[in-house]
Design a protein around this motif. Structure first.
Motif, mmCIF file in Angstrom:
data_model
loop_
_atom_site.group_PDB
_atom_site.id
_atom_site.type_symbol
_atom_site.label_atom_id
_atom_site.label_comp_id
_atom_site.label_asym_id
_atom_site.label_seq_id
_atom_site.Cartn_x
_atom_site.Cartn_y
_atom_site.Cartn_z
ATOM 1 N N LEU A 107 0.845 -1.188 0.000
ATOM 2 C CA LEU A 107 0.000 0.000 0.000
ATOM 3 C C LEU A 107 0.877 1.234 0.000
ATOM 4 C CD1 LEU A 107 -2.180 -0.982 2.939
ATOM 5 C CD2 LEU A 107 -2.853 -0.984 0.611
ATOM 6 N N CYS A 161 -1.198 5.793 -0.959
ATOM 7 C CA CYS A 161 -2.390 6.444 -0.426
ATOM 8 C C CYS A 161 -2.624 6.151 1.040
ATOM 9 C CB CYS A 161 -3.607 6.052 -1.237
ATOM 10 S SG CYS A 161 -3.445 6.619 -2.923
ATOM 11 N N ILE A 162 -2.195 5.009 1.570
ATOM 12 C CA ILE A 162 -2.271 4.795 3.023
ATOM 13 C C ILE A 162 -0.932 5.252 3.565
ATOM 14 C CG2 ILE A 162 -2.456 3.040 4.764
ATOM 15 C CD1 ILE A 162 -4.644 1.985 3.447
ATOM 16 N N SER A 204 -1.424 -2.255 -5.828
ATOM 17 C CA SER A 204 -2.605 -1.845 -6.578
ATOM 18 C C SER A 204 -2.696 -2.635 -7.876
ATOM 19 C CB SER A 204 -2.548 -0.344 -6.875
ATOM 20 O OG SER A 204 -1.384 -0.026 -7.614
ATOM 21 N N ILE A 242 0.451 1.191 0.302
ATOM 22 C CA ILE A 242 -0.233 0.830 -0.940
ATOM 23 C C ILE A 242 0.511 1.458 -2.109
ATOM 24 C CG2 ILE A 242 -2.366 1.014 -2.287
ATOM 25 C CD1 ILE A 242 -3.930 1.048 0.257
ATOM 26 N N GLU A 256 -8.871 -1.540 1.207
ATOM 27 C CA GLU A 256 -8.125 -0.751 2.175
ATOM 28 C C GLU A 256 -8.521 -1.137 3.598
ATOM 29 O OE1 GLU A 256 -7.975 3.950 3.348
ATOM 30 O OE2 GLU A 256 -7.832 3.417 1.229
ATOM 31 N N GLU A 274 -2.782 2.853 10.063
ATOM 32 C CA GLU A 274 -2.270 3.361 8.795
ATOM 33 C C GLU A 274 -0.753 3.321 8.702
ATOM 34 O OE1 GLU A 274 -3.840 7.225 8.059
ATOM 35 O OE2 GLU A 274 -5.849 6.484 7.557
#
Length: 595
Positions: free
Chosen positions: A12, A15-16, A546, A569, A554, A564
């Motif tokens: 990940l 985005c995380i 991804s 990601i 997620e 997190e």
């Protein structure tokens, strides 16, 4: 049983990890970029520090040897430092490569963006491009010269303008890129001037009645001077000020054809005292340098209370300029002490103090002297004995990581049909690069690797005891792990790690990590076994790859990692498994404790 660190590598990457904060490379007074990388370390930026800074000093007596310091820095403060590079100082500017007593600073934003570059790259990393002024054009029939650190238009860029023979300057001869007010873009403080044509003067004098000499040149400004060759039509006078004054007004006036000067005499306004480079126990952000009108805003670090005003402005008082009100101080309410705790000795390093080691006011410089060790925390190179104790905790000298890490790492690879053979090859190469970053031995890191799909492949699994002291054979065994199968059952893989892998040749009192790499959604339950592992002392990371078809959950990856900070990601799918991501995973494996 050993405490366990489980890294679920379900990649990940972008985005995380939003909440994990920026990581910058840090080192102190390294003599070269190579030494900075060898002795430095990655550091997670705290609080409002959202930029990475590189500072290069050239000390008196050290010749052209640079002293390189890299650190996390609050963005506005970092940009303000960088904007001072073209400012006046020991040399032509504050920043002069190889010149003694000069200092150069630059900033960037993005994961480890300052690690390998001697100067920061402008667009490196994932952060926004630093704001710049719109570049000014040279006047027609004239020219401009600009001084800047990295690119023209950086905050602090200073441009001077001049005209060709037969033209005179109409407007300001200098313009500086200044930071805008909060929420606005930076801009130059003056528009570029025009170069106006002067009347042609022939040997015989075509229009002698139209050409007149000026009276004596305008008076010199107080605390300044002027330079004029003569007072004939078309001739200009240039003005300058002393070291502690700033020129206000046009720095050049020209004698017009009608015998008058085209502007008034400028003024030399006093400047405020130069601020100390660092504001103790807090941060300072200024919208200018030390000119009248500049404003500075102050804030205190957590645990400290501000005494005084949070804003100070440079104002003129008679013939002087002062900061009003005076800069505040940041103090703590902790109980006062008569003396500080004795620092003792530092294994693999040295402590040099300018007085008694535990007397209030004593400053101690701390460094690591043995090869292969680095200071932790890296920014605790200098601490002071204050009335409430040492200004920072005593650091230690820890082995460099990578390559050294005392940890047992389990890497679990998703070999379901969606990965495909080409992707599997990239995943194997990625795992080999991560392992290759570390020393593999019974005294350092050990690795266990296995794959899963609808079931766990126990035939090709690599357990901790298989290659405890042979990295070459370990990497070859990873290369031989086959690819086939269908289905994604991460819960079964985590259960196998918990019940089998970590109970086979697992070292006592050594951290255990498990990384799970996956590009899909598990068809079985992952939350309970992940919670069990964490409750048992394991740290679990999920690295989610991804997929073009968007098959990633997620929420499920968060269930595996727990929060997190334990989920990465990738943005570019399987192609992200290289370079920067290898460094990021290796950094997560590092503990940076005093070992």
């Amino acid at each position: 049983m050993a405490s366990m660190y489980f890294l679920s590598l379900g990649l990940l990457f972008c985005c995380i990890n939003r909440g994990s904060g920026l990581r910058c490379w840090t080192c102190n007074d390294a003599r070269s970029e190579k030494q900075c990388i060898a002795r430095g370390q990655s550091e997670k930026c705290r609080g409002q520090a959202m930029s990475c800074q590189t500072e290069i000093r050239y000390h008196e007596g050290a010749g052209s040897i640079p002293f390189i310091t890299k650190r996390c820095k609050q963005t506005d403060a970092c940009e303000n430092n960088r904007g001072q590079n073209p400012g006046a100082a020991a040399g032509p500017t504050q920043c002069n490569s190889g010149v003694q007593n000069s200092v150069c600073r630059c900033c960037c934003r993005g994961f480890h963006c300052n690690r390998r570059d001697f100067w920061c790259s402008e667009n490196k990393g994932t952060g926004p491009t630093p704001k710049k002024c719109k570049v000014l054009n040279a006047p027609e029939n004239g020219s401009k010269q600009c001084k800047f650190r990295t690119l023209e238009g950086d905050i602090g860029t200073r441009c001077t303008f001049s005209c060709e023979a037969g033209y005179h300057l109409n407007g300001n001869s200098e313009s500086v890129c200044r930071r805008g007010a909060r929420g606005t873009k930076p801009k130059f403080n003056n528009d570029p001037p025009d170069c106006e044509e002067m009347p042609e003067i022939t040997a015989g004098g075509d229009n002698p009645e139209d050409l007149h000499d000026c009276d004596d040149a305008p008076a010199e400004p107080e605390n300044g001077g002027r330079s004029c060759l003569r007072n004939s039509a078309g001739v200009s006078c240039r003005y300058f000020c002393g070291d502690r004054e700033s020129l206000v007004g046009d720095g050049i006036v020209t004698c017009t054809r009608k015998g008058g000067w085209d502007g008034p005499t400028p003024e030399c306004k006093p400047r405020c005292s130069k601020l100390q480079e660092n504001f103790r126990n807090g941060n300072r952000v200024c919208d200018g340098e030390d000119n009248v009108g500049s404003t500075c805003e102050y804030s205190c670090n957590p645990g400290f209370e501000m005494i005084g005003s949070a804003t100070s402005k440079c104002v003129q008082r008679g013939k002087k300029a002062i900061w009003s009100p005076r800069a505040p101080t940041c103090t703590t309410s902790l109980p006062l002490v008569a003396s500080c705790e004795d620092l003792g000795t530092l294994e693999h390093g040295e402590i040099l103090c300018d007085g008694e080691t535990n007397k209030i006011g004593t400053i101690c410089e701390i460094s690591c002297v043995d090869r292969g060790f680095a200071l932790r925390p890296s920014n605790h190179t200098e601490i002071e004995c204050l009335a409430n104790g040492w200004s920072a905790e005593k650091p230690c000298c820890s082995r460099l990581c990578p390559p050294f890490a005392q940890v047992d790492v389990v890497i679990i690879m998703d070999s379901s049909s969606s990965v495909r053979k080409q992707g599997w090859g990239k995943m194997l190469s990625f795992v080999k690069e991560v392992i290759g970053s570390f020393t593999v031995s019974d005294a350092s890191a050990r690795f266990s690797v296995f794959r899963f799909n609808s079931k766990v492949d126990v035939d090709s699994q690599i357990l901790f005891g298989a290659f405890p002291n042979n990295k070459t054979n370990l990497l070859h065994a990873v290369e031989e792990i086959p690819y086939n199968g269908r289905g994604t059952y991460i819960g079964r893989a985590l259960t196998h790690a918990r019940d089998t892998v970590l109970k086979t040749d697992n070292r006592e009192n050594i951290k255990d990590m498990v990384w799970v790499l996956t590009d899909g959604i598990s068809k079985d339950e992952v939350a309970k076994v992940s919670t069990d592992l964490r409750d048992f002392g394991a740290e679990v990371f999920a690295l989610g790859i991804s997929h073009p078809k968007g098959k990633l959950s997620e929420e499920q990856l968060l269930s595996i990692g727990g929060d997190e900070e334990h989920v990465i990601i990738t943005e570019d799918g399987i192609n992200s498994l290289s370079g920067e991501l290898v460094e990021r995973v290796a950094e997560s494996i590092c503990d940076h404790s005093c070992i």
